[in-house]
Design a protein around this motif. Structure first.
Motif, PDB file in Angstrom:
ATOM      1  N   MET A 165       0.811  -1.218   0.000  1.00  0.00           N
ATOM      2  CA  MET A 165       0.000   0.000   0.000  1.00  0.00           C
ATOM      3  C   MET A 165       0.849   1.275   0.000  1.00  0.00           C
ATOM      4  SD  MET A 165      -3.017  -1.073  -0.375  1.00  0.00           S
ATOM      5  CE  MET A 165      -3.964   0.402  -0.118  1.00  0.00           C
ATOM      6  N   ARG A 166       2.147   1.140  -0.104  1.00  0.00           N
ATOM      7  CA  ARG A 166       3.085   2.258  -0.213  1.00  0.00           C
ATOM      8  C   ARG A 166       3.100   3.182   1.003  1.00  0.00           C
ATOM      9  NH1 ARG A 166       1.177   3.911  -6.075  1.00  0.00           N
ATOM     10  NH2 ARG A 166       1.737   2.017  -7.162  1.00  0.00           N
ATOM     11  N   LEU A 167       2.684   2.678   2.134  1.00  0.00           N
ATOM     12  CA  LEU A 167       2.785   3.435   3.383  1.00  0.00           C
ATOM     13  C   LEU A 167       3.779   2.728   4.289  1.00  0.00           C
ATOM     14  CD1 LEU A 167      -0.888   4.376   4.340  1.00  0.00           C
ATOM     15  CD2 LEU A 167       0.860   5.842   3.371  1.00  0.00           C
ATOM     16  N   GLU A 168       4.609   3.508   4.945  1.00  0.00           N
ATOM     17  CA  GLU A 168       5.586   2.928   5.862  1.00  0.00           C
ATOM     18  C   GLU A 168       4.895   2.151   6.982  1.00  0.00           C
ATOM     19  OE1 GLU A 168       9.281   1.869   6.718  1.00  0.00           O
ATOM     20  OE2 GLU A 168       8.833   3.242   5.078  1.00  0.00           O
ATOM     21  N   ASP A 169       3.834   2.753   7.539  1.00  0.00           N
ATOM     22  CA  ASP A 169       3.064   2.104   8.597  1.00  0.00           C
ATOM     23  C   ASP A 169       1.595   2.148   8.214  1.00  0.00           C
ATOM     24  OD1 ASP A 169       5.201   1.516  10.423  1.00  0.00           O
ATOM     25  OD2 ASP A 169       5.294   3.652  10.873  1.00  0.00           O
TER      26      ASP A 169
END
Length: 152
Positions: A134-138
């Motif tokens: 989802m291309r989010l770090e967290d």
């Protein structure tokens, strides 16, 4: 008379447990710390083969803090020598497009969405891994990931 009651009770408990297991031959869940799936975290499930033929089902337990309507996950199948022989990106819808209503079963603000994994290979695998894409770090709002294998 007392022994008869104890024996009857044990028999009932045994029947309930065998009925509850149903067609599942494998089921395991991994909870995510802080209800967040970090980009670098790989969720792994190891199993002993041979498992009977049947669908492999992914379970995503999520809550209302999840910021998107779907979840992109890459799965990796590994053989007994830890070599990847299948990898595919899959899209799991978690909320309806128009209403935003959560898909899956649940109550309150927590829901579980079950989806069949479209495995292409018939080669026996000993490990399946999942990576969030989802291309989010967290990635907040994901509580746990589960894997279930049921008999055909």
């Amino acid at each position: 008379m007392k022994q008869y009651r104890i024996l009857s009770g044990l028999l009932i408990v045994l029947l309930v447990f065998t009925k509850c297991s149903g067609d599942r031959v494998y089921e395991q869940y991994h909870g995510l710390e802080n209800l967040t799936w970090a980009l670098q975290d790989t969720i792994s499930f190891s199993m002993n083969y041979p498992l009977p033929e049947g669908p492999t089902i992914l379970a995503v337990k999520y809550n209302n803090e999840y910021p998107f309507r779907n979840l992109y996950i890459r799965y990796l199948l590994r053989d007994s020598t830890d070599q990847i022989f299948e990898s595919q990106l899959i899209n799991i819808p978690l909320f309806e497009n128009t209403t935003g209503k959560p898909l899956g079963k649940g109550y309150g603000s927590t829901f579980t969405r079950y989806d069949t994994i479209p495995l292409k290979s018939k080669v026996p695998y000993s490990k399946i891994q999942f990576i969030q894409y989802m291309r989010l770090e967290d990635l907040k709002g994901i509580e746990s990931i589960g894997l279930k294998r049921i008999k055909d």
